[in-house]
Design an enzyme around this catalytic site. Structure first.
Site, mmCIF file in Angstrom:
data_model
loop_
_atom_site.group_PDB
_atom_site.id
_atom_site.type_symbol
_atom_site.label_atom_id
_atom_site.label_comp_id
_atom_site.label_asym_id
_atom_site.label_seq_id
_atom_site.Cartn_x
_atom_site.Cartn_y
_atom_site.Cartn_z
ATOM 1 N N GLU A 149 29.114 -23.958 -44.312
ATOM 2 C CA GLU A 149 29.115 -22.688 -43.612
ATOM 3 C C GLU A 149 29.969 -21.671 -44.362
ATOM 4 O O GLU A 149 30.961 -22.011 -44.989
ATOM 5 C CB GLU A 149 29.678 -22.877 -42.198
ATOM 6 C CG GLU A 149 28.809 -23.809 -41.399
ATOM 7 C CD GLU A 149 29.249 -23.950 -39.953
ATOM 8 O OE1 GLU A 149 28.712 -24.845 -39.284
ATOM 9 O OE2 GLU A 149 30.110 -23.182 -39.499
ATOM 10 N N CYS A 207 34.932 -16.052 -45.938
ATOM 11 C CA CYS A 207 35.573 -17.368 -45.935
ATOM 12 C C CYS A 207 34.580 -18.357 -46.561
ATOM 13 O O CYS A 207 33.523 -18.622 -46.001
ATOM 14 C CB CYS A 207 35.905 -17.726 -44.489
ATOM 15 S SG CYS A 207 36.761 -19.281 -44.329
ATOM 16 N N CYS A 265 35.500 -33.082 -46.147
ATOM 17 C CA CYS A 265 36.792 -33.109 -46.844
ATOM 18 C C CYS A 265 37.383 -34.493 -46.672
ATOM 19 O O CYS A 265 37.291 -35.087 -45.603
ATOM 20 C CB CYS A 265 37.737 -32.061 -46.266
ATOM 21 S SG CYS A 265 39.351 -32.026 -47.100
ATOM 22 N N CYS A 317 43.080 -34.066 -42.204
ATOM 23 C CA CYS A 317 44.181 -33.477 -41.422
ATOM 24 C C CYS A 317 43.840 -33.654 -39.943
ATOM 25 O O CYS A 317 42.682 -33.531 -39.536
ATOM 26 C CB CYS A 317 44.361 -32.004 -41.773
ATOM 27 S SG CYS A 317 44.786 -31.771 -43.511
ATOM 28 N N CYS A 349 41.802 -30.868 -37.887
ATOM 29 C CA CYS A 349 40.736 -30.155 -38.591
ATOM 30 C C CYS A 349 39.392 -30.838 -38.391
ATOM 31 O O CYS A 349 39.247 -32.030 -38.678
ATOM 32 C CB CYS A 349 41.069 -30.080 -40.081
ATOM 33 S SG CYS A 349 39.735 -29.361 -41.062
ATOM 34 N N GLY A 361 36.403 -27.945 -46.951
ATOM 35 C CA GLY A 361 36.775 -28.614 -48.189
ATOM 36 C C GLY A 361 38.130 -28.210 -48.739
ATOM 37 O O GLY A 361 38.720 -27.215 -48.341
ATOM 38 N N GLU A 362 38.611 -29.035 -49.665
ATOM 39 C CA GLU A 362 39.884 -28.776 -50.336
ATOM 40 C C GLU A 362 39.565 -28.257 -51.749
ATOM 41 O O GLU A 362 39.155 -29.031 -52.622
ATOM 42 C CB GLU A 362 40.710 -30.076 -50.383
ATOM 43 C CG GLU A 362 41.924 -30.041 -51.284
ATOM 44 C CD GLU A 362 42.825 -28.818 -51.102
ATOM 45 O OE1 GLU A 362 43.270 -28.543 -49.970
ATOM 46 O OE2 GLU A 362 43.069 -28.114 -52.105
ATOM 47 N N SER A 372 48.697 -24.679 -46.836
ATOM 48 C CA SER A 372 48.626 -25.144 -45.447
ATOM 49 C C SER A 372 49.843 -25.989 -45.146
ATOM 50 O O SER A 372 49.846 -27.194 -45.373
ATOM 51 C CB SER A 372 47.341 -25.960 -45.257
ATOM 52 O OG SER A 372 46.238 -25.095 -45.352
ATOM 53 N N LEU A 373 50.859 -25.346 -44.650
ATOM 54 C CA LEU A 373 52.147 -26.026 -44.443
ATOM 55 C C LEU A 373 52.149 -26.786 -43.108
ATOM 56 O O LEU A 373 52.299 -27.989 -43.074
ATOM 57 C CB LEU A 373 53.256 -24.971 -44.483
ATOM 58 C CG LEU A 373 54.648 -25.495 -44.778
ATOM 59 C CD1 LEU A 373 54.727 -26.070 -46.182
ATOM 60 C CD2 LEU A 373 55.675 -24.378 -44.606
ATOM 61 N N HIS A 374 52.048 -26.062 -42.015
ATOM 62 C CA HIS A 374 51.833 -26.609 -40.668
ATOM 63 C C HIS A 374 52.989 -27.392 -40.044
ATOM 64 O O HIS A 374 52.932 -27.742 -38.860
ATOM 65 C CB HIS A 374 50.572 -27.480 -40.597
ATOM 66 C CG HIS A 374 49.340 -26.794 -41.077
ATOM 67 N ND1 HIS A 374 49.022 -25.497 -40.736
ATOM 68 C CD2 HIS A 374 48.337 -27.210 -41.890
ATOM 69 C CE1 HIS A 374 47.870 -25.164 -41.318
ATOM 70 N NE2 HIS A 374 47.445 -26.173 -42.026
ATOM 71 N N ASN A 430 42.216 -23.664 -33.354
ATOM 72 C CA ASN A 430 40.849 -23.530 -32.850
ATOM 73 C C ASN A 430 40.365 -24.884 -32.367
ATOM 74 O O ASN A 430 40.157 -25.792 -33.170
ATOM 75 C CB ASN A 430 39.905 -23.063 -33.972
ATOM 76 C CG ASN A 430 40.077 -21.593 -34.245
ATOM 77 O OD1 ASN A 430 40.125 -20.779 -33.333
ATOM 78 N ND2 ASN A 430 40.192 -21.257 -35.518
ATOM 79 N N CYS A 458 38.333 -20.230 -38.160
ATOM 80 C CA CYS A 458 38.872 -21.240 -39.072
ATOM 81 C C CYS A 458 38.940 -22.611 -38.415
ATOM 82 O O CYS A 458 39.310 -22.730 -37.261
ATOM 83 C CB CYS A 458 40.282 -20.866 -39.470
ATOM 84 S SG CYS A 458 40.308 -19.736 -40.806
#
Ligand code: SAH
Ligand code: SF4
Length: 393
Positions: A105, A118, A125, A129, A132, A182-183, A236-238, A318, A361
């Site tokens: 997408e 985006c 992936c 995570c 995700c 994806g990464e 992407s720390l989080h 999300n 996202c």
């Protein structure tokens, strides 16, 4: 017979070479290899990416003989769009078929005069995570450079639909973020050429500040990225400590925070001199209710980032079916933001536009896939989901 079922790279057919994903250097090599002058590459790249054509016959500044020859041996083929949705707020989404039942997408998010695309880099992936939905799909395959730049090509052309061909078209897409599925740093060899085309003046000519690569933190590849291309970096720390980040972003077990932040500083260090030290890494931080969103976490984050020039982007979680988290409340997000702002950080909150077409996202799995079943399987594998402390606001 369905040839996409046979071909791992459906963007190219066996008999013709696809020019869509070629960088300028690669296309120069192509023209030299067929006995033509190098400068044809500039002309053809401009026709493909700026003017947005896929038919050699329209390339009027190329000799008729060469146009005919190109039509025999080459093609300009983007991914196949199987579904598109244009939302009332200007958000657009395309679902593209990239092989045997594989979909990716691409989402366009407007914001004032800005149009941010985006872009996805892989089907699925491998990094899993915990918050995700792409990660829950597992890894299927890398996208080719043509499939990656093809997303920009399709989105940009969608604004010229119905217009007559013009040579001086103004680019519609203003920003690209590699934040789809994806990464990107695990598909380096295809992502870098695609980003080179985004920056190339003969293709999209975007400023390096407006092309952002987002990574979960593949440390060795961050160093390679700095050697090959200069784009904006988002990480992407989080989480503000290794124990929590190990849980949310499992690749942290391999590349813990100290190593990741050192790699961020090296990345900035390469380009710092030309910009008088103003550059910063964008640290993305998904806001999960009761998990990583307390004032104590915010204060820990302030200490963690002390030596790494950063700005923060808080992303309200999300939700997706059976996700073991809830979105932090607006109140908690604002309190978190205030602690960072008071400590001197630029700290923005990502708006959740696109929700109405399921295009925000972390939701980029696609209705075409049965993500509910997949999430259920995943949940069964994980055991008890984390307790949801507060319901989504
Ligand atoms: N793999 C890369 C880029 C794709 S994800 C990365 O992880 O950075 C793009 C961003 O969306 C990342 O910051 C990711 O952590 C975030 N994201 C993923 N799932 C999300 C969700 N359900 N809600 C909010 N943000 C999410
Ligand atoms: Fe992969 Fe990024 Fe999703 Fe993590 S957040 S699973 S790295 S796409």
């Amino acid at each position: 017979m369905n040839d996409t079922a046979l071909s791992p790279s459906p963007v190219s057919t066996a008999s013709r070479v696809n020019l869509l994903g070629m960088t300028r250097t690669q296309m120069e090599e192509f023209f030299v290899s067929i006995g033509e002058k190098k400068f044809r590459a500039q002309q053809v790249i401009k026709w493909i990416h700026q003017i947005g054509v896929d038919d050699f016959a329209l390339m009027t500044n190329v000799s008729k003989a060469l146009r005919e020859r190109l039509a025999q041996i080459a093609e300009i083929r983007g991914p196949e769009v199987v579904h598109r949705e244009y939302s009332t707020d200007g958000t657009r989404k395309w679902v593209m078929k990239v092989g045997n039942n594989a979909m990716v997408e691409t989402v366009l998010i407007p914001d004032g005069h800005r149009k941010t695309l985006c872009v996805s880099s892989q089907v699925g992936c491998a990094l899993d995570c915990s918050f995700c939905s792409t990660g829950k799909q597992g890894f299927q395959r890398d996208l080719t450079a043509a499939e990656i730049i093809g997303q920009v090509w399709i989105a940009n052309r969608s604004f010229f639909e119905g217009e007559p061909i013009r040579e001086n078209r103004e680019r519609a897409i203003t920003n690209v973020v590699m934040m789809g599925m994806g990464e990107p740093l695990l598909n380096f060899d295809n992502v870098v050429p695609a980003m080179q085309l985004m920056l190339d003046d003969f293709a999209y000519g975007m400023s390096k500040r407006r092309v952002t690569l987002s990574t979960s933190g593949i440390v060795p590849m961050l160093d390679r990225l700095g050697e090959e291309i200069d784009v904006a970096l988002a990480v992407s720390l989080h989480a503000p400590n290794d124990a929590l980040r190990d849980e949310l972003v499992p690749v942290n077990r391999k590349y813990p925070l100290e190593e990741l932040l050192a790699a961020c500083r090296r990345y900035l260090g390469r380009f710092q001199s030309e910009e008088g030290g103003r550059r910063r890494i964008t640290m993305e931080y998904v806001m999960l209710a009761g998990v990583n969103d307390t004032p104590a976490h915010a204060r820990e984050l302030v200490r963690l980032l002390r030596d790494t020039p950063s700005k923060l982007n808080l992303i309200p979680f999300n939700p997706f079916p059976h996700a073991p988290y809830a979105r932090s409340s607006r109140e908690d997000i604002l309190a978190f933001q205030k602690i960072l702002a008071d400590a001197g950080y630029i700290c923005t909150i990502r708006s959740t536009r696109g929700d109405d077409i399921d295009a925000a996202c972390g939701q980029l799995v696609g209705q075409v896939q049965d993500r509910t079943r997949r999430a259920e399987r995943w949940q069964a594998k994980q055991g008890n989901p984390r307790e949801i402390i507060r319901s989504a606001s």
